[in-house]
Design a protein around this motif. Sequence first.
Motif, short mmCIF file in Angstrom:
data_model
loop_
_atom_site.label_atom_id
_atom_site.label_comp_id
_atom_site.label_asym_id
_atom_site.label_seq_id
_atom_site.Cartn_x
_atom_site.Cartn_y
_atom_site.Cartn_z
N THR A 138 0.69 -1.29 -0.11
CA THR A 138 -0.03 0.04 0.01
C THR A 138 0.79 1.30 0.01
OG1 THR A 138 -1.65 -1.38 1.39
CG2 THR A 138 -1.84 1.04 1.20
N LYS A 139 0.50 2.21 -0.89
CA LYS A 139 1.28 3.50 -1.19
C LYS A 139 0.68 4.41 -0.80
CE LYS A 139 4.61 0.64 -2.21
NZ LYS A 139 5.75 0.21 -1.09
N GLU A 140 1.22 5.69 -0.52
CA GLU A 140 0.29 6.82 -0.54
C GLU A 140 0.86 8.05 -1.11
OE1 GLU A 140 -1.16 10.21 3.34
OE2 GLU A 140 0.68 9.03 3.36
N MET A 141 0.26 8.71 -1.90
CA MET A 141 0.85 9.77 -2.78
C MET A 141 -0.09 11.09 -2.75
SD MET A 141 1.40 9.94 -7.02
CE MET A 141 -0.10 10.01 -7.39
N ILE A 142 0.51 12.15 -2.28
CA ILE A 142 -0.12 13.32 -1.97
C ILE A 142 -0.25 14.23 -3.13
CG2 ILE A 142 -0.38 15.35 -0.58
CD1 ILE A 142 0.47 13.37 1.90
N SER A 167 5.70 8.84 -7.00
CA SER A 167 5.10 8.17 -8.30
C SER A 167 4.65 6.94 -8.00
CB SER A 167 6.20 8.52 -9.46
OG SER A 167 7.14 7.60 -9.19
N PHE A 168 3.70 6.83 -8.74
CA PHE A 168 3.01 5.22 -8.62
C PHE A 168 2.44 4.90 -9.97
CE2 PHE A 168 -0.74 2.51 -7.41
CZ PHE A 168 0.18 1.63 -6.54
N LYS A 169 2.80 3.53 -10.27
CA LYS A 169 2.37 2.97 -11.57
C LYS A 169 0.89 2.38 -11.25
CE LYS A 169 3.54 -0.23 -15.23
NZ LYS A 169 4.57 -1.23 -15.74
#
Length: 325
Positions: A138-142, A167-169
């Motif tokens: 689980t990732k968090e991107m603001i 960044s997230f794919k």
Amino acid sequence: MYPENPQRIDLDQTELINFIFSQIALACVLPGSSKLVALTKLQDLSMRFYREGSRSASAFFLLSILFWPEDPNDNRWKEASSAKNEKVLISAIDDLQRLCMLKTKPRKGRIVTHYREEVRALGVWCQENNLTLNVNKTKEMIVDFRKQQREHPPIHIDGTVVERVASFKFLGIHITDNLNWSTHTDSIVKKAQQRLFNLRRLKKFGLSPKALTNFYRGTIESILAGCITAWYGNCSALNRKALQRVVRSAQGIIGGKLPALQDTYTTRCYRKAIKIIKDIYHPSHCLFTPLSSRRRGQYRCIKAGTERLKNSFYLKAIRLLNSHH
């Protein structure tokens, strides 16, 4: 107005709240009415709010009234009250306090609070349904474009800090926190250039231009044009040149004319817009508002305050639709 036995009727939560409130009002006006429902039955009915995870302040208020003891110091109440009823009462009071804090906070702080509340609710739902969230994946991107940026405390799931990334794919698209598409274009250009080697090898084997074109469309153009309606409009000129350079290289290998990536983007935007307009159940159908009958086939443009919105798919699609009539 209400059924005699509401337990047999599947009332929604709003109707159930109104029914219980009407019973409380009737008990105040006519205490001896034959239409009054016993307190235990009202408690059983209100347990739906607790089981189904209601978010209504009225539901929490009713739970606190129905399960509140008349005299907390009375030992008879302590004996009669089960641990489950005490848990329902404490949970309702905590939820009321949480909602109160949400309502009294400034508007800018509410967005962050709601976001954290959704994460907390997701974790609770997974626990209740015997599911486990993989916090390591689980990732968090603001994404925050405010002039006065603030420090965001980390998100916790089951006591573990969620990793924050720039960044997230997602579904094959590299999304960054500044909504810049350089990371995505660099990735697909590198992948497409690797496929050019296979195209050159097939050319040496003597395949016809038609077969080479089919190979290009299936293995190279599919990479360059994947979800192109979502990101190509806001690409920089440098990114577009890098993408078109791959198309020109493939064109030189095949020896025939290939469609420019800009033309592919325009065609797919128009086709996608037509599909959305025909599908009344599509979430974006309401964004395509037809103008008056005098201007049939024309759609109302969306006001854009930023270049990012101006170059987005929806405004590009509306401009294309209006230019075709």
